[in-house]
Design a protein around this motif. Structure first.
Motif, PDB file in Angstrom:
ATOM      1  N   LEU A 133       0.841  -1.192   0.000  1.00 41.68           N
ATOM      2  CA  LEU A 133       0.000   0.000   0.000  1.00 41.68           C
ATOM      3  C   LEU A 133       0.877   1.243   0.000  1.00 41.68           C
ATOM      4  O   LEU A 133       2.018   1.200   0.445  1.00 41.68           O
ATOM      5  N   PRO A 134       0.317   2.341  -0.486  1.00 44.10           N
ATOM      6  CA  PRO A 134       1.083   3.598  -0.418  1.00 44.10           C
ATOM      7  C   PRO A 134       1.344   3.973   1.033  1.00 44.10           C
ATOM      8  O   PRO A 134       0.492   3.777   1.896  1.00 44.10           O
ATOM      9  N   GLU A 135       2.537   4.474   1.281  1.00 40.96           N
ATOM     10  CA  GLU A 135       2.868   4.852   2.653  1.00 40.96           C
ATOM     11  C   GLU A 135       2.772   6.371   2.815  1.00 40.96           C
ATOM     12  O   GLU A 135       2.788   7.109   1.837  1.00 40.96           O
ATOM     13  N   GLY A 136       2.692   6.783   4.060  1.00 39.21           N
ATOM     14  CA  GLY A 136       2.634   8.209   4.328  1.00 39.21           C
ATOM     15  C   GLY A 136       1.250   8.782   4.087  1.00 39.21           C
ATOM     16  O   GLY A 136       0.351   8.088   3.613  1.00 39.21           O
ATOM     17  N   PRO A 137       1.079  10.052   4.427  1.00 39.86           N
ATOM     18  CA  PRO A 137      -0.222  10.710   4.277  1.00 39.86           C
ATOM     19  C   PRO A 137      -0.557  10.893   2.798  1.00 39.86           C
ATOM     20  O   PRO A 137       0.318  11.172   1.992  1.00 39.86           O
ATOM     21  N   SER A 138      -1.830  10.715   2.478  1.00 39.16           N
ATOM     22  CA  SER A 138      -2.238  10.935   1.096  1.00 39.16           C
ATOM     23  C   SER A 138      -2.275  12.428   0.809  1.00 39.16           C
ATOM     24  O   SER A 138      -2.236  13.252   1.712  1.00 39.16           O
ATOM     25  N   ARG A 139      -2.352  12.726  -0.468  1.00 40.86           N
ATOM     26  CA  ARG A 139      -2.421  14.141  -0.852  1.00 40.86           C
ATOM     27  C   ARG A 139      -3.646  14.786  -0.214  1.00 40.86           C
ATOM     28  O   ARG A 139      -4.680  14.149  -0.039  1.00 40.86           O
ATOM     29  N   LYS A 140      -3.517  16.053   0.092  1.00 46.13           N
ATOM     30  CA  LYS A 140      -4.648  16.745   0.684  1.00 46.13           C
ATOM     31  C   LYS A 140      -5.782  16.805  -0.334  1.00 46.13           C
ATOM     32  O   LYS A 140      -5.585  17.229  -1.476  1.00 46.13           O
ATOM     33  N   PRO A 141      -6.952  16.354   0.064  1.00 51.23           N
ATOM     34  CA  PRO A 141      -8.079  16.330  -0.864  1.00 51.23           C
ATOM     35  C   PRO A 141      -8.503  17.748  -1.220  1.00 51.23           C
ATOM     36  O   PRO A 141      -8.518  18.614  -0.354  1.00 51.23           O
ATOM     37  N   GLN A 142      -8.797  17.961  -2.506  1.00 51.87           N
ATOM     38  CA  GLN A 142      -9.245  19.292  -2.878  1.00 51.87           C
ATOM     39  C   GLN A 142     -10.758  19.383  -2.753  1.00 51.87           C
ATOM     40  O   GLN A 142     -11.495  18.630  -3.330  1.00 51.87           O
ATOM     41  N   ARG A 143     -11.164  20.303  -1.955  1.00 49.18           N
ATOM     42  CA  ARG A 143     -12.574  20.487  -1.670  1.00 49.18           C
ATOM     43  C   ARG A 143     -13.248  21.201  -2.829  1.00 49.18           C
ATOM     44  O   ARG A 143     -12.625  21.898  -3.599  1.00 49.18           O
ATOM     45  N   TYR A 144     -14.539  20.989  -2.981  1.00 48.85           N
ATOM     46  CA  TYR A 144     -15.266  21.700  -4.042  1.00 48.85           C
ATOM     47  C   TYR A 144     -16.432  22.506  -3.488  1.00 48.85           C
ATOM     48  O   TYR A 144     -16.591  23.688  -3.793  1.00 48.85           O
ATOM     49  N   ALA A 145     -17.246  21.848  -2.637  1.00 52.25           N
ATOM     50  CA  ALA A 145     -18.409  22.529  -2.100  1.00 52.25           C
ATOM     51  C   ALA A 145     -17.989  23.790  -1.363  1.00 52.25           C
ATOM     52  O   ALA A 145     -17.131  23.760  -0.489  1.00 52.25           O
ATOM     53  N   GLY A 146     -18.598  24.891  -1.726  1.00 52.73           N
ATOM     54  CA  GLY A 146     -18.330  26.141  -1.038  1.00 52.73           C
ATOM     55  C   GLY A 146     -17.149  26.919  -1.573  1.00 52.73           C
ATOM     56  O   GLY A 146     -16.839  28.002  -1.084  1.00 52.73           O
ATOM     57  N   THR A 147     -16.476  26.380  -2.587  1.00 59.01           N
ATOM     58  CA  THR A 147     -15.324  27.092  -3.131  1.00 59.01           C
ATOM     59  C   THR A 147     -15.746  28.077  -4.226  1.00 59.01           C
ATOM     60  O   THR A 147     -16.873  28.022  -4.724  1.00 59.01           O
ATOM     61  N   ASP A 148     -14.824  28.935  -4.587  1.00 55.02           N
ATOM     62  CA  ASP A 148     -15.073  29.844  -5.700  1.00 55.02           C
ATOM     63  C   ASP A 148     -15.387  29.065  -6.975  1.00 55.02           C
ATOM     64  O   ASP A 148     -16.156  29.509  -7.817  1.00 55.02           O
ATOM     65  N   ARG A 149     -14.767  27.918  -7.096  1.00 57.68           N
ATOM     66  CA  ARG A 149     -15.009  27.121  -8.300  1.00 57.68           C
ATOM     67  C   ARG A 149     -16.473  26.743  -8.442  1.00 57.68           C
ATOM     68  O   ARG A 149     -17.025  26.754  -9.527  1.00 57.68           O
ATOM     69  N   GLN A 150     -17.079  26.392  -7.297  1.00 57.93           N
ATOM     70  CA  GLN A 150     -18.493  26.047  -7.364  1.00 57.93           C
ATOM     71  C   GLN A 150     -19.323  27.263  -7.774  1.00 57.93           C
ATOM     72  O   GLN A 150     -20.240  27.156  -8.590  1.00 57.93           O
ATOM     73  N   VAL A 151     -18.971  28.424  -7.224  1.00 60.15           N
ATOM     74  CA  VAL A 151     -19.714  29.635  -7.548  1.00 60.15           C
ATOM     75  C   VAL A 151     -19.534  30.000  -9.018  1.00 60.15           C
ATOM     76  O   VAL A 151     -20.483  30.357  -9.718  1.00 60.15           O
TER      77      VAL A 151
ATOM     78  N   ARG B  31     -19.376  35.841  -4.207  1.00 58.61           N
ATOM     79  CA  ARG B  31     -20.061  35.930  -5.496  1.00 58.61           C
ATOM     80  C   ARG B  31     -19.358  36.946  -6.390  1.00 58.61           C
ATOM     81  O   ARG B  31     -19.081  36.687  -7.561  1.00 58.61           O
ATOM     82  N   ALA B  32     -19.058  38.086  -5.828  1.00 60.31           N
ATOM     83  CA  ALA B  32     -18.400  39.147  -6.598  1.00 60.31           C
ATOM     84  C   ALA B  32     -17.004  38.703  -7.029  1.00 60.31           C
ATOM     85  O   ALA B  32     -16.566  38.963  -8.154  1.00 60.31           O
ATOM     86  N   ARG B  33     -16.326  38.000  -6.126  1.00 60.02           N
ATOM     87  CA  ARG B  33     -14.969  37.533  -6.438  1.00 60.02           C
ATOM     88  C   ARG B  33     -14.995  36.509  -7.582  1.00 60.02           C
ATOM     89  O   ARG B  33     -14.176  36.550  -8.489  1.00 60.02           O
ATOM     90  N   ALA B  34     -15.982  35.628  -7.521  1.00 56.03           N
ATOM     91  CA  ALA B  34     -16.090  34.600  -8.564  1.00 56.03           C
ATOM     92  C   ALA B  34     -16.396  35.229  -9.922  1.00 56.03           C
ATOM     93  O   ALA B  34     -15.798  34.863 -10.943  1.00 56.03           O
ATOM     94  N   LEU B  35     -17.301  36.182  -9.924  1.00 56.98           N
ATOM     95  CA  LEU B  35     -17.666  36.838 -11.183  1.00 56.98           C
ATOM     96  C   LEU B  35     -16.481  37.625 -11.744  1.00 56.98           C
ATOM     97  O   LEU B  35     -16.193  37.567 -12.941  1.00 56.98           O
ATOM     98  N   ALA B  36     -15.800  38.333 -10.842  1.00 54.82           N
ATOM     99  CA  ALA B  36     -14.614  39.082 -11.284  1.00 54.82           C
ATOM    100  C   ALA B  36     -13.561  38.142 -11.856  1.00 54.82           C
ATOM    101  O   ALA B  36     -12.884  38.465 -12.840  1.00 54.82           O
ATOM    102  N   GLY B  37     -13.456  36.960 -11.253  1.00 50.91           N
ATOM    103  CA  GLY B  37     -12.505  35.969 -11.735  1.00 50.91           C
ATOM    104  C   GLY B  37     -12.844  35.501 -13.141  1.00 50.91           C
ATOM    105  O   GLY B  37     -11.964  35.335 -13.989  1.00 50.91           O
ATOM    106  N   LEU B  38     -14.133  35.285 -13.376  1.00 49.72           N
ATOM    107  CA  LEU B  38     -14.565  34.848 -14.706  1.00 49.72           C
ATOM    108  C   LEU B  38     -14.258  35.906 -15.758  1.00 49.72           C
ATOM    109  O   LEU B  38     -13.849  35.593 -16.881  1.00 49.72           O
TER     110      LEU B  38
END
Length: 292
Positions: A215-233, A263-270
């Motif tokens: 099995l892989p040893e050591g801690p796994s990569r930090k999971p990238q969250r989606y819910a609640g992120t700018d990406r979701q917005v 919301r404003a940050r996400a729109l500005a990002g787009l």
DNA sequence: AAGGCGTGGGT
DNA sequence: TACCCAAGCCT
């Protein structure tokens, strides 16, 4: 038999019948498939690829339409910046190469959205050149079969390319077959979770299996969250704009997410990313969709 | 050079 | 249920 020989023989029998693998597929078709397959599973790409190629059979055809149409046609494949880059890619191919997808690796790599993997994939699968083509599947297969480790590291490095290069047959055509075979092996047999080692052509020589599949040893990569992120917005905002036939007032966009700051940050990002344009007032459209 | 960037299906 | 993962690219 070398690993490449084994893989090629296995592929000849087990390859999936995917539309972009048909012999009459153009380099443009290969390029479109490779971009769509960046982080999106095959099953979702297949219908999207057919629709895209029907509507835009050539780079010139796509270049004549605005980016907004590409973003709409992209649908829910995810990472819609890829649609925009594919459009920019079509424009660049028309401007720099007279509408023909270039075959030289350095020219491919200079195109928007074409990186180390995609450039080599097009040079190899569309033009039959001999290049190591290293994606996440190849990294995993090589890592297990050759190095005996359960999983590859995070990024594609020069070392990955060198490792695959050493496994490639000298012959151009067979080198291309070896690359697609390694990828296919990683995609349907040597999978990230629950690999089907009983079906693997490397069964008897795989260093990882011979070591007892540690099995892989050591801690796994930090999971990238989606819910609640700018990406979701961003996704929610874009979903509204994709379906709009005309300019969308900010009021309508405000309905997709409560947090005003985010919301404003996400729109500005787009807008920053060139996916969305702000019209004179408080109206927004997909890039290139501005009336007149 | 980590982290941002969509979306959906599998376990 | 919460992850985990899917033919990466760009900054």
């Amino acid at each position: 038999m070398t690993l490449a020989d084994e893989a090629i023989a296995w592929y000849a029998v087990n390859a999936r019948d995917l539309p972009w693998r048909q012999p009459d597929t153009t380099p443009w078709g290969v390029l479109v498939s490779e971009v769509m397959l960046q982080q999106t599973p095959v099953v979702r790409v297949e219908p999207a690829w057919r629709s895209w190629m029907t509507r835009w059979p050539t780079p010139a055809a796509l270049a004549e339409d605005p980016p907004s149409e590409a973003i709409r046609m992209w649908g829910r494949l995810g990472y819609p910046r890829r649609a925009m880059r594919l459009h920019a890619c079509a424009v660049a191919i028309v401007e720099r190469h007279g509408g023909a997808v270039p075959s030289a690796l350095d020219q491919l790599l200079a195109l928007p959205g074409v990186g180390t993997y995609t450039g080599r994939a097009v040079a190899t699968f569309a033009y039959g050149q001999r290049h190591p083509v290293v994606d996440t599947n190849v990294r995993r297969v090589v890592c297990r079969a050759v190095e005996g480790k359960p999983d590859a590291g995070p990024a594609t490095t020069a070392a990955d390319l060198t490792a695959m290069e050493e496994l490639l047959p000298d012959d151009e055509a067979r080198a291309a077959q070896a690359s697609i075979a390694f990828m296919e092996l990683g995609a349907i047999v040597c999978t990230a979770r629950s690999p089907k080692c009983v079906d693997c052509p490397f069964h008897d020589v795989c260093a990882w299996r011979l070591r007892g599949e540690p099995l892989p040893e050591g801690p796994s990569r930090k999971p990238q969250r989606y819910a609640g992120t700018d990406r979701q917005v961003r996704g929610l905002l874009l979903e509204v704009l994709r379906h709009a036939t005309g300019p969308v007032p900010r009021q309508r966009l405000d309905m997709v997410w409560q947090d005003e700051v985010q919301r404003a940050r996400a729109l500005a990002g787009l807008v920053e990313d060139g996916l969305v344009e702000r019209l004179g007032g408080e109206d927004f459209v997909l890039a290139g969709d501005a009336p007149q």
